[in-house]
Design a protein around this motif. Sequence first.
Motif, PDB file in Angstrom:
ATOM      1  N   LEU A   1       0.811  -1.225   0.000  1.00  0.00           N
ATOM      2  CA  LEU A   1       0.000   0.000   0.000  1.00  0.00           C
ATOM      3  C   LEU A   1       0.844   1.274   0.000  1.00  0.00           C
ATOM      4  O   LEU A   1       0.327   2.362   0.202  1.00  0.00           O
ATOM      5  CB  LEU A   1      -0.919  -0.002   1.224  1.00  0.00           C
ATOM      6  N   ASN A   2       2.153   1.109  -0.193  1.00  0.00           N
ATOM      7  CA  ASN A   2       3.061   2.260  -0.242  1.00  0.00           C
ATOM      8  C   ASN A   2       3.052   3.044   1.071  1.00  0.00           C
ATOM      9  O   ASN A   2       3.099   4.272   1.086  1.00  0.00           O
ATOM     10  CB  ASN A   2       2.703   3.186  -1.413  1.00  0.00           C
TER      11      ASN A   2
ATOM     12  N   PRO B   1     -13.616   3.262  -0.478  1.00  0.00           N
ATOM     13  CA  PRO B   1     -12.293   3.027   0.104  1.00  0.00           C
ATOM     14  C   PRO B   1     -11.204   3.976  -0.361  1.00  0.00           C
ATOM     15  O   PRO B   1     -10.164   4.094   0.300  1.00  0.00           O
ATOM     16  CB  PRO B   1     -11.976   1.593  -0.336  1.00  0.00           C
ATOM     17  N   THR B   2     -11.400   4.637  -1.504  1.00  0.00           N
ATOM     18  CA  THR B   2     -10.321   5.487  -2.038  1.00  0.00           C
ATOM     19  C   THR B   2     -10.633   6.975  -1.931  1.00  0.00           C
ATOM     20  O   THR B   2      -9.974   7.800  -2.563  1.00  0.00           O
ATOM     21  CB  THR B   2     -10.055   5.132  -3.517  1.00  0.00           C
TER      22      THR B   2
ATOM     23  N   VAL C   1      -4.526   0.768  -4.314  1.00  0.00           N
ATOM     24  CA  VAL C   1      -5.576   0.108  -3.541  1.00  0.00           C
ATOM     25  C   VAL C   1      -6.400  -0.808  -4.438  1.00  0.00           C
ATOM     26  O   VAL C   1      -6.695  -1.954  -4.083  1.00  0.00           O
ATOM     27  CB  VAL C   1      -6.474   1.155  -2.852  1.00  0.00           C
ATOM     28  N   LEU C   2      -6.777  -0.323  -5.608  1.00  0.00           N
ATOM     29  CA  LEU C   2      -7.575  -1.139  -6.524  1.00  0.00           C
ATOM     30  C   LEU C   2      -6.804  -2.371  -6.979  1.00  0.00           C
ATOM     31  O   LEU C   2      -7.377  -3.469  -7.079  1.00  0.00           O
ATOM     32  CB  LEU C   2      -8.011  -0.300  -7.721  1.00  0.00           C
ATOM     33  N   ASN C   3      -5.513  -2.214  -7.236  1.00  0.00           N
ATOM     34  CA  ASN C   3      -4.700  -3.369  -7.622  1.00  0.00           C
ATOM     35  C   ASN C   3      -4.587  -4.376  -6.478  1.00  0.00           C
ATOM     36  O   ASN C   3      -4.612  -5.591  -6.697  1.00  0.00           O
ATOM     37  CB  ASN C   3      -3.296  -2.918  -8.049  1.00  0.00           C
ATOM     38  N   LEU C   4      -4.495  -3.849  -5.241  1.00  0.00           N
ATOM     39  CA  LEU C   4      -4.415  -4.733  -4.083  1.00  0.00           C
ATOM     40  C   LEU C   4      -5.715  -5.514  -3.916  1.00  0.00           C
ATOM     41  O   LEU C   4      -5.697  -6.718  -3.624  1.00  0.00           O
ATOM     42  CB  LEU C   4      -4.123  -3.922  -2.822  1.00  0.00           C
ATOM     43  N   LEU C   5      -6.849  -4.847  -4.098  1.00  0.00           N
ATOM     44  CA  LEU C   5      -8.139  -5.536  -4.016  1.00  0.00           C
ATOM     45  C   LEU C   5      -8.252  -6.604  -5.102  1.00  0.00           C
ATOM     46  O   LEU C   5      -8.781  -7.695  -4.859  1.00  0.00           O
ATOM     47  CB  LEU C   5      -9.287  -4.533  -4.134  1.00  0.00           C
TER      48      LEU C   5
END
Length: 320
Positions: A137-138, A177-178, A189-193
């Motif tokens: 998440l940096n 969430p963003t 965040v979207l890539n993590l989801l």
Amino acid sequence: MLQVIDLYVKYSMGKKIKVNAINDVSFSLDKGDVLGIIGETGSGKTTLASAIMRMLPDTAEVKGKIMLDNLDLLAISKKEFRTKIRWKKISIIPQYSMNALNPIKRVGKELTEIIMEHEGVSEEEAVNRVLSLFKDLNLPEDVFFKYPDELSGGQRQRVVIASALLLNPEVVIADEPTTALDVINQARVLNLLRNKVISASRILIYITHDIAVVAGLANKLMTLYAGRIMEIGSSEKMFKNPLHPYTQGLLSSVPDISNGKPVHISYIKGDPPDLTKEIKGCPFYPRCPLAMDICKEEFPEPVQIDDRLVYCHAVRKDAK
């Protein structure tokens, strides 16, 4: 599988006033499904998420069933839900991140305790899992040792996202969430989801006002209005050919800059109804361009058209 069956939620405001926040909502999701929920502010999106997580205030009256793998989440005790379901089976990324963190605990300690309490792993392993998510998440490692009020809004939001993914739950509910993030961290965040939830064939419920994000993420879409489902089904088909007038209004309000030139933005005229008053027919009736007399008297039964359900008298009439 997650099933919401005939769900009603009412908030009590004093002895006589009640807010009908969720009214007869039913849907089911299988493993790997991503449901995007869109609708105007006050349509019941967050209330629906809170009902699934059993996070509603004591003033709320809840009826219906919420089934997770044949277990009725509304029928078990609060203690059993807290110890066996919340975070481990279902987690939520709430809209307001500051409210989700303990202000007197360091961030890292709070997150490692969640892992250790539910899975019984060593503190070292728990710390490594938290730091791994922080890297995804940096988030810098020093966030681990800080208190929530020492973080920026974007950092707090990403910490809350990490907490929701710690135990790899079967269902993740993401409520805007963003919101507090810049575009780069939104993409992270979207890539993590996608990597942690969707690729793992888990269920994701994504609540947002950002219709463009839903279009690229969800395989199912729900439009919610005044606590009722207006249309639900294949997101691809709903985006290409929305059938309910409310869905049409929401999607046509998205700016279109085709060929580099913005086109006229339409909007839904009028205001949402007062949910403290009983609504006999369709709640969208006063604002609907296709409204008929029957719409004022009866809420429509759903009509199924190519992988979706549409709650609209006009659509039902055309489908016959």
